[in-house]
Write a protein that holds these residues in place. Sequence first.
Motif, PDB file in Angstrom:
ATOM      1  N   GLU A   1       0.821  -1.208   0.000  1.00  0.00           N
ATOM      2  CA  GLU A   1       0.000   0.000   0.000  1.00  0.00           C
ATOM      3  C   GLU A   1       0.856   1.260   0.000  1.00  0.00           C
ATOM      4  O   GLU A   1       0.443   2.293  -0.532  1.00  0.00           O
ATOM      5  CB  GLU A   1      -0.923   0.009   1.220  1.00  0.00           C
ATOM      6  CG  GLU A   1      -1.915  -1.146   1.238  1.00  0.00           C
ATOM      7  CD  GLU A   1      -2.750  -1.158   2.498  1.00  0.00           C
ATOM      8  OE1 GLU A   1      -2.557  -0.247   3.352  1.00  0.00           O
ATOM      9  OE2 GLU A   1      -3.589  -2.065   2.659  1.00  0.00           O
ATOM     10  N   VAL A   2       2.037   1.180   0.597  1.00  0.00           N
ATOM     11  CA  VAL A   2       2.935   2.330   0.688  1.00  0.00           C
ATOM     12  C   VAL A   2       4.329   1.886   0.272  1.00  0.00           C
ATOM     13  O   VAL A   2       4.864   0.911   0.793  1.00  0.00           O
ATOM     14  CB  VAL A   2       2.966   2.921   2.118  1.00  0.00           C
ATOM     15  CG1 VAL A   2       3.959   4.075   2.191  1.00  0.00           C
ATOM     16  CG2 VAL A   2       1.581   3.379   2.540  1.00  0.00           C
ATOM     17  N   LEU A   3       4.927   2.620  -0.675  1.00  0.00           N
ATOM     18  CA  LEU A   3       6.289   2.348  -1.118  1.00  0.00           C
ATOM     19  C   LEU A   3       7.045   3.672  -1.154  1.00  0.00           C
ATOM     20  O   LEU A   3       6.725   4.558  -1.934  1.00  0.00           O
ATOM     21  CB  LEU A   3       6.287   1.706  -2.504  1.00  0.00           C
ATOM     22  CG  LEU A   3       7.657   1.457  -3.144  1.00  0.00           C
ATOM     23  CD1 LEU A   3       8.503   0.541  -2.281  1.00  0.00           C
ATOM     24  CD2 LEU A   3       7.498   0.885  -4.558  1.00  0.00           C
ATOM     25  N   ILE A   4       8.062   3.800  -0.293  1.00  0.00           N
ATOM     26  CA  ILE A   4       8.822   5.040  -0.185  1.00  0.00           C
ATOM     27  C   ILE A   4      10.277   4.761  -0.512  1.00  0.00           C
ATOM     28  O   ILE A   4      10.949   3.997   0.194  1.00  0.00           O
ATOM     29  CB  ILE A   4       8.703   5.645   1.233  1.00  0.00           C
ATOM     30  CG1 ILE A   4       7.230   5.894   1.580  1.00  0.00           C
ATOM     31  CG2 ILE A   4       9.489   6.938   1.335  1.00  0.00           C
ATOM     32  CD1 ILE A   4       7.014   6.412   2.985  1.00  0.00           C
ATOM     33  N   LEU A   5      10.750   5.365  -1.580  1.00  0.00           N
ATOM     34  CA  LEU A   5      12.141   5.243  -2.001  1.00  0.00           C
ATOM     35  C   LEU A   5      12.750   6.635  -2.115  1.00  0.00           C
ATOM     36  O   LEU A   5      13.466   6.945  -3.053  1.00  0.00           O
ATOM     37  CB  LEU A   5      12.227   4.507  -3.347  1.00  0.00           C
ATOM     38  CG  LEU A   5      11.645   3.096  -3.377  1.00  0.00           C
ATOM     39  CD1 LEU A   5      11.672   2.535  -4.788  1.00  0.00           C
ATOM     40  CD2 LEU A   5      12.421   2.177  -2.433  1.00  0.00           C
ATOM     41  N   ARG A   6      12.484   7.455  -1.178  1.00  0.00           N
ATOM     42  CA  ARG A   6      12.875   8.856  -1.226  1.00  0.00           C
ATOM     43  C   ARG A   6      14.368   9.021  -0.954  1.00  0.00           C
ATOM     44  O   ARG A   6      14.923   8.466  -0.017  1.00  0.00           O
ATOM     45  CB  ARG A   6      12.076   9.662  -0.200  1.00  0.00           C
ATOM     46  CG  ARG A   6      12.166  11.172  -0.385  1.00  0.00           C
ATOM     47  CD  ARG A   6      11.312  11.890   0.642  1.00  0.00           C
ATOM     48  NE  ARG A   6      11.260  13.319   0.383  1.00  0.00           N
ATOM     49  CZ  ARG A   6      10.325  13.930  -0.330  1.00  0.00           C
ATOM     50  NH1 ARG A   6       9.360  13.221  -0.869  1.00  0.00           N
ATOM     51  NH2 ARG A   6      10.350  15.230  -0.515  1.00  0.00           N
ATOM     52  N   ASP A   7      15.030   9.814  -1.802  1.00  0.00           N
ATOM     53  CA  ASP A   7      16.441  10.148  -1.652  1.00  0.00           C
ATOM     54  C   ASP A   7      17.347   8.925  -1.604  1.00  0.00           C
ATOM     55  O   ASP A   7      18.329   8.905  -0.869  1.00  0.00           O
ATOM     56  CB  ASP A   7      16.659  11.007  -0.397  1.00  0.00           C
ATOM     57  CG  ASP A   7      16.070  12.396  -0.547  1.00  0.00           C
ATOM     58  OD1 ASP A   7      16.156  12.944  -1.658  1.00  0.00           O
ATOM     59  OD2 ASP A   7      15.521  12.926   0.431  1.00  0.00           O
ATOM     60  N   CYS A   8      16.990   7.904  -2.364  1.00  0.00           N
ATOM     61  CA  CYS A   8      17.891   6.764  -2.562  1.00  0.00           C
ATOM     62  C   CYS A   8      18.871   7.155  -3.674  1.00  0.00           C
ATOM     63  O   CYS A   8      18.467   7.341  -4.829  1.00  0.00           O
ATOM     64  CB  CYS A   8      17.110   5.514  -2.947  1.00  0.00           C
ATOM     65  SG  CYS A   8      16.071   4.877  -1.604  1.00  0.00           S
ATOM     66  N   MET A   9      20.130   7.254  -3.371  1.00  0.00           N
ATOM     67  CA  MET A   9      21.100   7.847  -4.279  1.00  0.00           C
ATOM     68  C   MET A   9      21.217   7.108  -5.601  1.00  0.00           C
ATOM     69  O   MET A   9      21.389   7.704  -6.658  1.00  0.00           O
ATOM     70  CB  MET A   9      22.460   7.892  -3.592  1.00  0.00           C
ATOM     71  CG  MET A   9      23.522   8.610  -4.391  1.00  0.00           C
ATOM     72  SD  MET A   9      25.083   8.659  -3.508  1.00  0.00           S
ATOM     73  CE  MET A   9      26.055   9.676  -4.604  1.00  0.00           C
ATOM     74  N   HIS A  10      21.100   5.770  -5.557  1.00  0.00           N
ATOM     75  CA  HIS A  10      21.288   4.975  -6.772  1.00  0.00           C
ATOM     76  C   HIS A  10      19.974   4.621  -7.480  1.00  0.00           C
ATOM     77  O   HIS A  10      19.980   3.832  -8.416  1.00  0.00           O
ATOM     78  CB  HIS A  10      22.039   3.683  -6.436  1.00  0.00           C
ATOM     79  CG  HIS A  10      23.484   3.895  -6.103  1.00  0.00           C
ATOM     80  ND1 HIS A  10      23.895   4.386  -4.888  1.00  0.00           N
ATOM     81  CD2 HIS A  10      24.614   3.688  -6.825  1.00  0.00           C
ATOM     82  CE1 HIS A  10      25.216   4.455  -4.867  1.00  0.00           C
ATOM     83  NE2 HIS A  10      25.676   4.047  -6.037  1.00  0.00           N
ATOM     84  N   LEU A  11      18.869   5.162  -7.005  1.00  0.00           N
ATOM     85  CA  LEU A  11      17.592   4.872  -7.647  1.00  0.00           C
ATOM     86  C   LEU A  11      17.628   5.364  -9.097  1.00  0.00           C
ATOM     87  O   LEU A  11      17.896   6.528  -9.363  1.00  0.00           O
ATOM     88  CB  LEU A  11      16.454   5.542  -6.885  1.00  0.00           C
ATOM     89  CG  LEU A  11      15.046   5.233  -7.372  1.00  0.00           C
ATOM     90  CD1 LEU A  11      14.744   3.743  -7.229  1.00  0.00           C
ATOM     91  CD2 LEU A  11      14.020   6.068  -6.609  1.00  0.00           C
ATOM     92  N   LYS A  12      17.322   4.463 -10.032  1.00  0.00           N
ATOM     93  CA  LYS A  12      17.479   4.759 -11.451  1.00  0.00           C
ATOM     94  C   LYS A  12      16.167   5.148 -12.119  1.00  0.00           C
ATOM     95  O   LYS A  12      15.105   4.622 -11.797  1.00  0.00           O
ATOM     96  CB  LYS A  12      18.079   3.565 -12.179  1.00  0.00           C
ATOM     97  CG  LYS A  12      19.510   3.252 -11.755  1.00  0.00           C
ATOM     98  CD  LYS A  12      20.098   2.167 -12.628  1.00  0.00           C
ATOM     99  CE  LYS A  12      21.561   1.952 -12.297  1.00  0.00           C
ATOM    100  NZ  LYS A  12      22.191   0.949 -13.181  1.00  0.00           N
ATOM    101  N   GLU A  13      16.289   6.057 -13.053  1.00  0.00           N
ATOM    102  CA  GLU A  13      15.139   6.497 -13.825  1.00  0.00           C
ATOM    103  C   GLU A  13      14.488   5.326 -14.552  1.00  0.00           C
ATOM    104  O   GLU A  13      13.255   5.204 -14.579  1.00  0.00           O
ATOM    105  CB  GLU A  13      15.576   7.560 -14.828  1.00  0.00           C
ATOM    106  CG  GLU A  13      14.451   8.051 -15.726  1.00  0.00           C
ATOM    107  CD  GLU A  13      14.967   8.918 -16.861  1.00  0.00           C
ATOM    108  OE1 GLU A  13      14.151   9.657 -17.448  1.00  0.00           O
ATOM    109  OE2 GLU A  13      16.166   8.845 -17.159  1.00  0.00           O
TER     110      GLU A  13
END
Length: 536
Positions: free
Chosen positions: A385-397
Amino acid sequence: MDALLYTQTSMAKRPCPCPSQIPLLQSTPPPDHMDRLLESFLALSDSQSSSSSSSSSFSIDLSFDRLLESRASSDVDQKLLIDRALQLGSDLLEAAKRSARKHASKHNSLAWALPPDLTIKVFSMLDTQSLCYAAATCSLFNKCARDPSCYADIDLTTVVPKVNNAVVSTMIHRAAKSLRSLKLGIVPGPTVTPGSCQPLVYTIKNSVDVSNFSWNDKRSRQGRESSILTRSCLSPLVGDNAAPGTLLRVLHLYNIERMDNTSLCGALSACPSLLDLEIVGLHVELRQTLMSVSANCHLMERLFFESSKIGRDDSLKSATCIDLVNNCPHLSSLALRGFKLHDYKVRILVKGFRKLRYVDFSTSYSITGAFLRNLGSSVGGNLLEVLILRDCMHLKEVEVARIVTAVLAGDFRSLRHLDISNKEGLASEGDWYERCYKSSVIPIKQVLAERPDMCFLAEFPTEGSYIDIDQMLDSGQDSEISLPSQFSSHTSDASIFMSSSESSYNSDQGSGNEDGRDAGYVIYEESSDEVDFLML
């Protein structure tokens, strides 16, 4: 007053071997004589009650001066007389206060409308600080406030350090096996993480705050106020079968800098009924903490763990993730923030937990988002229901695009909140050093149109400032462009971590690849005749 002075003077003029040692006041007069003396003194005060305060004080001053002149023959005798007068006044004041408390307690017991059992029930609903204040009111409330049920939920979090181990131990022992919730540590103030559905996340200044954190800021998080709690503050939870931690359900620990792995794991071993564990700012290792949770807390439903060292804790192993999934099957909320995590380890957790609804990996290092591929239609992802990936440095477009495309394709049907905001921008496909601030491949507008019930946060900086979703939609970028076929979410599990898009972060995994290659209160004590108040 003259009669009182005459009585005192006559007491002092008895023969004595040494004139300089003449007792100025009889130290232990007979009880009946003391009663008459005190009665005369109080009668004198009553006779002067109609006069002004200043005149009464002036009369006492003159009387005491005359007594000094008539009795004291030297400076030593005068000092001794003054000291005894001060002691007598202090003793009389304490006796009056003690009698006033007894009188008030008797009055309260007659005037208080509620019986003791209902009073205890009311007190059990108070927060810890209010309970202490109520208990300090009178002996009646103090007695009711000592019932173990009043300490079922202990909250000793403070804005500034003021709680020590003795306070914690006193509270826990009073609760005994009634203890259900324990919260300790330094909490400067509640901060609501932007986009977070977590009710309140307490962090200290310069701690992991995803709304103000930048990976480019390499300064150490120093200057925190140190708590006077030590590593043994949780030791009262440990004991035999009657240990207070046996039925503990909630344990929240904030910024206790002196806490170590041994102490925390020892406390967790005494809490088999724990459902909710929240750890913020403790210098403890992720792997050892999760191993202890896996071994002892099989009923765990919520785990919130925020690292005290952003991106430095790379201790998590795949085996630890597997054990946690197998031993804590009821986990529905998982937050691991600020750790160095890798997609294949995170995938074990997200895919393995069958009741997982809340996931927060904010400020986690090395996560690219690949762990979510093909999870949207499985049990592990379909309940999210909730997915937070805020300010993950390697999170890719490209990985975010796959996630959003999966949402449009009907996967992640329960998802109501998605946060992929990043103050450094998203990592590009070829090299994560190349940052993307305005994506043309993430169909934000389509998601907002087709899933109006979902909160989608995608805030990125532009030229040192921040832009929101509305600005992105109005910036002229084609947000509705269809994704290339390689962005399809229907990729086989076998190729999840073999694509060329992973090459940029593989070189940064470091030791994380070992699996692939081999978290002023008032303390009152009641003596036999009075209630003493100890401010800590």
